[in-house]
Every structure is written in structure tokens, then in C-alpha cells.
Design a protein around this motif. Structure first.
Motif, mmCIF file in Angstrom:
data_model
loop_
_atom_site.group_PDB
_atom_site.id
_atom_site.type_symbol
_atom_site.label_atom_id
_atom_site.label_comp_id
_atom_site.label_asym_id
_atom_site.label_seq_id
_atom_site.Cartn_x
_atom_site.Cartn_y
_atom_site.Cartn_z
ATOM 1 N N THR A 72 0.827 -1.216 0.000
ATOM 2 C CA THR A 72 0.000 0.000 0.000
ATOM 3 C C THR A 72 0.855 1.258 0.000
ATOM 4 O O THR A 72 0.680 2.140 -0.851
ATOM 5 N N VAL A 73 1.781 1.347 0.933
ATOM 6 C CA VAL A 73 2.610 2.550 1.065
ATOM 7 C C VAL A 73 3.458 2.774 -0.184
ATOM 8 O O VAL A 73 3.658 3.913 -0.619
ATOM 9 N N ALA A 74 3.933 1.694 -0.785
ATOM 10 C CA ALA A 74 4.736 1.835 -2.009
ATOM 11 C C ALA A 74 3.917 2.403 -3.160
ATOM 12 O O ALA A 74 4.472 2.947 -4.110
ATOM 13 N N ALA A 75 2.598 2.275 -3.071
ATOM 14 C CA ALA A 75 1.718 2.756 -4.137
ATOM 15 C C ALA A 75 1.255 4.195 -3.929
ATOM 16 O O ALA A 75 0.706 4.803 -4.842
ATOM 17 N N LEU A 76 1.463 4.726 -2.738
ATOM 18 C CA LEU A 76 0.931 6.057 -2.419
ATOM 19 C C LEU A 76 1.827 7.183 -2.915
ATOM 20 O O LEU A 76 3.043 7.135 -2.720
ATOM 21 N N PRO A 77 1.224 8.212 -3.501
ATOM 22 C CA PRO A 77 2.011 9.407 -3.825
ATOM 23 C C PRO A 77 2.326 10.152 -2.525
ATOM 24 O O PRO A 77 1.687 9.912 -1.498
ATOM 25 N N PRO A 78 3.285 11.074 -2.536
ATOM 26 C CA PRO A 78 3.667 11.789 -1.305
ATOM 27 C C PRO A 78 2.528 12.602 -0.694
ATOM 28 O O PRO A 78 2.601 12.958 0.478
ATOM 29 N N ARG A 132 -4.920 -16.412 5.052
ATOM 30 C CA ARG A 132 -5.228 -15.267 4.192
ATOM 31 C C ARG A 132 -5.714 -14.137 5.095
ATOM 32 O O ARG A 132 -6.544 -14.350 5.970
ATOM 33 N N ALA A 133 -5.170 -12.965 4.864
ATOM 34 C CA ALA A 133 -5.557 -11.794 5.650
ATOM 35 C C ALA A 133 -6.180 -10.744 4.745
ATOM 36 O O ALA A 133 -5.853 -10.646 3.564
ATOM 37 N N LYS A 134 -7.087 -9.978 5.341
ATOM 38 C CA LYS A 134 -7.694 -8.849 4.645
ATOM 39 C C LYS A 134 -7.459 -7.618 5.514
ATOM 40 O O LYS A 134 -7.937 -7.552 6.645
ATOM 41 N N ALA A 135 -6.685 -6.690 4.982
ATOM 42 C CA ALA A 135 -6.337 -5.474 5.706
ATOM 43 C C ALA A 135 -7.125 -4.298 5.138
ATOM 44 O O ALA A 135 -7.223 -4.155 3.920
ATOM 45 N N THR A 136 -7.668 -3.494 6.027
ATOM 46 C CA THR A 136 -8.365 -2.277 5.613
ATOM 47 C C THR A 136 -7.500 -1.094 6.001
ATOM 48 O O THR A 136 -7.182 -0.900 7.189
ATOM 49 N N TRP A 137 -7.096 -0.343 5.002
ATOM 50 C CA TRP A 137 -6.270 0.841 5.208
ATOM 51 C C TRP A 137 -7.116 2.086 4.950
ATOM 52 O O TRP A 137 -7.848 2.136 3.959
ATOM 53 N N LEU A 138 -7.022 3.061 5.827
ATOM 54 C CA LEU A 138 -7.681 4.348 5.631
ATOM 55 C C LEU A 138 -6.654 5.244 4.959
ATOM 56 O O LEU A 138 -5.599 5.551 5.511
ATOM 57 N N ILE A 139 -6.954 5.610 3.705
ATOM 58 C CA ILE A 139 -6.060 6.448 2.900
ATOM 59 C C ILE A 139 -6.628 7.875 2.888
ATOM 60 O O ILE A 139 -7.840 8.055 2.738
ATOM 61 N N GLY A 140 -5.758 8.843 3.044
ATOM 62 C CA GLY A 140 -6.213 10.229 3.029
ATOM 63 C C GLY A 140 -5.053 11.173 2.801
ATOM 64 O O GLY A 140 -3.895 10.767 2.679
ATOM 65 N N PRO A 141 -5.375 12.478 2.745
ATOM 66 C CA PRO A 141 -4.345 13.490 2.526
ATOM 67 C C PRO A 141 -3.269 13.438 3.601
ATOM 68 O O PRO A 141 -3.559 13.169 4.772
ATOM 69 N N ALA A 142 -2.047 13.693 3.227
ATOM 70 C CA ALA A 142 -0.916 13.624 4.153
ATOM 71 C C ALA A 142 -0.833 14.834 5.081
ATOM 72 O O ALA A 142 0.004 14.854 5.973
ATOM 73 N N SER A 143 -1.670 15.795 4.910
ATOM 74 C CA SER A 143 -1.594 17.004 5.755
ATOM 75 C C SER A 143 -2.048 16.800 7.153
ATOM 76 O O SER A 143 -2.729 15.945 7.535
ATOM 77 N N THR A 203 -6.272 5.859 -6.358
ATOM 78 C CA THR A 203 -6.372 7.009 -7.259
ATOM 79 C C THR A 203 -7.172 8.153 -6.631
ATOM 80 O O THR A 203 -7.035 9.292 -7.067
ATOM 81 N N LYS A 204 -7.973 7.868 -5.621
ATOM 82 C CA LYS A 204 -8.743 8.913 -4.942
ATOM 83 C C LYS A 204 -7.822 9.719 -4.031
ATOM 84 O O LYS A 204 -6.922 9.165 -3.408
ATOM 85 N N THR A 205 -8.077 11.021 -3.944
ATOM 86 C CA THR A 205 -7.267 11.864 -3.071
ATOM 87 C C THR A 205 -7.990 12.186 -1.766
ATOM 88 O O THR A 205 -7.361 12.636 -0.813
ATOM 89 N N GLU A 206 -9.303 11.956 -1.696
ATOM 90 C CA GLU A 206 -10.031 12.186 -0.448
ATOM 91 C C GLU A 206 -9.943 10.928 0.421
ATOM 92 O O GLU A 206 -9.547 9.862 -0.049
ATOM 93 N N ARG A 207 -10.312 11.047 1.684
ATOM 94 C CA ARG A 207 -10.264 9.903 2.602
ATOM 95 C C ARG A 207 -11.134 8.766 2.093
ATOM 96 O O ARG A 207 -12.277 8.980 1.703
ATOM 97 N N HIS A 208 -10.570 7.570 2.119
ATOM 98 C CA HIS A 208 -11.329 6.390 1.701
ATOM 99 C C HIS A 208 -10.672 5.130 2.252
ATOM 100 O O HIS A 208 -9.510 5.148 2.634
ATOM 101 N N GLU A 209 -11.450 4.060 2.299
ATOM 102 C CA GLU A 209 -10.917 2.774 2.736
ATOM 103 C C GLU A 209 -10.337 2.035 1.543
ATOM 104 O O GLU A 209 -10.882 2.079 0.443
ATOM 105 N N HIS A 210 -9.247 1.352 1.775
ATOM 106 C CA HIS A 210 -8.545 0.620 0.731
ATOM 107 C C HIS A 210 -8.313 -0.797 1.262
ATOM 108 O O HIS A 210 -7.631 -0.975 2.275
ATOM 109 N N ILE A 211 -8.914 -1.788 0.622
ATOM 110 C CA ILE A 211 -8.826 -3.180 1.070
ATOM 111 C C ILE A 211 -7.645 -3.866 0.372
ATOM 112 O O ILE A 211 -7.508 -3.792 -0.845
#
Length: 151
Positions: free
Chosen positions: A80-86, A140-151, A117-125
Motif C-alpha cells: 500500500t505505502v509503495a503505491a501512495l504518492p507523497p 489469508r488476511a484482509k487489511a483495511t487501510w484508511l487512505i487520506g491526505p498527508a496534511s 487514485t482517490k485523493t479524499e479519505r477512503h478505505e482501501h482493502i
């Protein structure tokens, strides 16, 4: 982005994967306790290994369930982190795991996820499969990541 740049630089050198894995374990001490070895890393994909050692075993002579969960969480996080823009960051909010059989021997975790690809807060499975030396599914694991702005 710095993570993937560091990986790309180090992994091409002899011992570079070991050096990257060592420093990753030092930066994230709890995850470092299982001594993960990063085998592959690119945006949206990670493959890690954990050797079967006495300190990760349980009373049933197999790898402890939480050591497996630790490997799954780290594998999903690196993919996940490797896929995120700064401009984005992520935090784990949920981790579910299903165990199929006792884990013995070297365990390899693989995770492939969509590049957010979304820049607003969202869940990423993110799904992680852990297999033993024989290629048999251990869990097998399923991880839910909350992705959002870095600010």
C-alpha cells in the motif's frame, strides 16, 4: 515514494535486499521482531518472507498466529505505502485473518493491490496470502487501510 526509491536503489546490489529488510525492521521494531525479508516491492505489490525460528513458534510447534498476522500486516502495508504518492498517507484500521493449517518452515506473504487514485479519505482493502515452502496456503488476511491526505 522514498520507500520505493530506497528499495529500487538497494535491491540491485549484492546484499541490498538484506540491508533494506534490516533497516525496515529497525524502523518498525515490532514488525522487525519476526525478521521479515523483503523479496519484491513495487507500487501495489509486496512479497516478504519469514523464517521459522524458535522465537516465533508456539506450544504446538508451529509458527504463532500473531507472528503470521504481523507478516500479513507488514506485507499489506508495504504494498500500500509503495503505491501512495507523497500527498497521501495510510493507516491500518482493520485486519482480519483466516488460518487454514499449521504454519511450519519459511512462510512467504504476497500482496497485490490497486494503486489508490482517490485523493479524499477512503478505505482501501488489501488481501495478503501466506504460503509455506510447499506452496500450500497457510492463511489469508484482509487489511483495511484508511487512505487520506498527508496534511
Amino acid at each position: 515514494m522514498k520507500l520505493i526509491q530506497t528499495w529500487n536503489k538497494l535491491q540491485s546490489y549484492p546484499g541490498g535486499k538484506f540491508v533494506f529488510s534490516y533497516f525496515l525492521g529497525r524502523m518498525i521494531p515490532y514488525s522487525g521482531s519476526i525478521r521479515p525479508r523483503v523479496l519484491e516491492l513495487k507500487p501495489g505489490f509486496a512479497r516478504l518472507q519469514m523464517k521459522d525460528r524458535k522465537c516465533v513458534r508456539n506450544h504446538l510447534n508451529s509458527i504463532h498466529a500473531i507472528a503470521l498476522m504481523n507478516l500479513a500486516e507488514l506485507t499489506s502495508g508495504l504494498a500500500t505505502v509503495a503505491a501512495l504518492p507523497p500527498t497521501l498517507r495510510g493507516i491500518l484500521t482493520q485486519l482480519n485473518i483466516e488460518y487454514f493449517k499449521k504454519a511450519r518452515g519459511t512462510i512467504t506473504g504476497s500482496s497485490r493491490c490497486e494503486v489508490p487514485t482517490k485523493t479524499e479519505r477512503h478505505e482501501h482493502i488489501v488481501v495478503v496470502d501466506l504460503v509455506n515452502d510447499a506452496g500450500e496456503a497457510v492463511c489469508r488476511a484482509k487489511a483495511t487501510w484508511l487512505i487520506g491526505p498527508a496534511s
